[in-house]
Design a protein around this motif. Structure first.
Motif, PDB file in Angstrom:
ATOM      1  N   LEU A 257      -0.924  -1.177   1.409  1.00  0.00           N
ATOM      2  CA  LEU A 257      -1.930  -1.954   1.119  1.00  0.00           C
ATOM      3  C   LEU A 257      -3.002  -0.765   0.971  1.00  0.00           C
ATOM      4  CD1 LEU A 257      -3.833  -4.312   0.959  1.00  0.00           C
ATOM      5  CD2 LEU A 257      -3.942  -4.015   3.677  1.00  0.00           C
ATOM      6  N   ALA A 258      -2.773   0.409   2.187  1.00  0.00           N
ATOM      7  CA  ALA A 258      -3.785   1.486   1.765  1.00  0.00           C
ATOM      8  C   ALA A 258      -3.542   2.765   0.764  1.00  0.00           C
ATOM      9  CB  ALA A 258      -4.010   2.167   3.485  1.00  0.00           C
ATOM     10  N   VAL A 259      -2.473   2.684  -0.170  1.00  0.00           N
ATOM     11  CA  VAL A 259      -2.239   3.364  -1.094  1.00  0.00           C
ATOM     12  C   VAL A 259      -2.881   3.043  -2.508  1.00  0.00           C
ATOM     13  CG1 VAL A 259      -0.490   5.400  -2.683  1.00  0.00           C
ATOM     14  CG2 VAL A 259      -1.073   5.337   0.161  1.00  0.00           C
ATOM     15  N   THR A 260      -2.055   1.537  -2.402  1.00  0.00           N
ATOM     16  CA  THR A 260      -2.834   0.584  -3.150  1.00  0.00           C
ATOM     17  C   THR A 260      -3.971   0.251  -3.705  1.00  0.00           C
ATOM     18  OG1 THR A 260      -0.267  -0.621  -2.943  1.00  0.00           O
ATOM     19  CG2 THR A 260      -2.087  -1.632  -4.093  1.00  0.00           C
ATOM     20  N   ALA A 261      -4.667   0.142  -3.208  1.00  0.00           N
ATOM     21  CA  ALA A 261      -6.159  -0.733  -2.809  1.00  0.00           C
ATOM     22  C   ALA A 261      -6.486   0.905  -3.072  1.00  0.00           C
ATOM     23  CB  ALA A 261      -6.962  -0.579  -1.323  1.00  0.00           C
TER      24      ALA A 261
END
Length: 280
Positions: A257-261
């Motif tokens: 979630l953190a990397v994709t966002a």
């Protein structure tokens, strides 16, 4: 919250400031067909880039300190969140309006980091054989040689950005390994030290080349992928980076979630029109 996460957030803030300044400075120097180490020397005489490099140094120092106690995958994911800081700075300082998708992405970064904070287990890395340092140094040298030989084909920002990310990830891996080294003499005799320095310099050169070759959106996104995914896998498999019992799914969701966002927010890293001129 572990103090190491506070240090990692400080590193992300410094990295966000550095990315903004370096993207301005790199565009003031004509791109070269081959990777040229002299590019860094020329960029040092460009005010915005030099200031960005100072923030990069502060970011590296804070990351190094964070990696002594925080798993590699968590620190790298926090570092990727620097683009959400860039977006917020653009909104507050430059009066850039964020669309609904941007707000969702920022919320995704925050949620992902929160999941990582509650799932990661703090502590130094596991003991690794001394040969691991030589393997890392060899891998970094191969990365440098591969980037130089392939540089004539790097006409677009994605490939040099990815190589830059892999270099920064290798430097972070070295910093995590050096968390167990104390004496200065041991540092100078350790191949990991030289792998860290070479990887860091190679990353700076490749990232500058990526910024010169086109969209900073693509350069930033590909760098984030390179510096987070591969180091996270290595940290999990070789360094004993672990999560709390039963929290593995939470950590995976938080990391993704953190990397994709963060990748979704890459367009806020001060895009500029690419320069067309090339020098040999």
């Amino acid at each position: 919250m572990n103090f190491g996460f506070v240090l990692a957030l400080g590193a992300a803030f410094c990295a966000a400031t550095a990315a903004t300044l370096q993207s301005i400075g790199a565009r003031r120097i004509a791109a070269t067909e081959h990777l040229d180490p002299r590019l860094l020397w020329r960029l040092l005489r460009v005010g915005p880039y030099a200031a960005g490099l100072a923030f990069d140094g502060a970011s590296s120092g804070l990351s190094f300190a964070a990696l002594r106690t925080v798993p590699l995958f968590a620190v790298q994911a926090v570092g990727a969140a620097n683009l959400s800081i860039v977006a917020l700075m653009a909104m507050l300082v430059l009066r850039v309006r964020l669309v609904v998708q941007d707000a969702i992405a920022i919320g995704g970064v925050i949620a992902g980091l929160a999941l990582l904070v509650i799932s990661a287990v703090s502590g130094p890395p596991s003991e690794v054989p001394r040969a691991a340092g030589w393997w890392l140094l060899g891998a970094v040298i191969m990365l440098v040689v591969g980037a130089y030989l392939g540089s004539p084909r790097m006409r677009r920002p994605a490939l040099p950005g990815l190589f830059a990310g892999l270099s920064f990830g290798s430097a972070a891996l070295g910093a995590r390994l050096l968390g167990r080294v104390g004496a200065v003499g041991d540092l100078l005799a350790n191949p990991i030290t030289y792998a860290l320095v070479i990887a860091g310099l190679n990353g700076l050169l490749l990232y500058a080349a990526a910024l010169q070759r086109g969209s900073v959106t693509i350069a930033s996104a590909s760098t984030i992928v390179g510096q987070t995914v591969a180091p996270a896998i290595v940290g999990w498999l070789l360094l004993g980076d672990r999560v709390r019992p039963g929290f593995a799914p939470v950590a995976v969701v938080g990391f993704v979630l953190a990397v994709t966002a963060a990748v979704a927010l890459a367009r806020h890293a001060r895009p500029h029109a690419p320069r067309a001129e090339w020098t040999r």
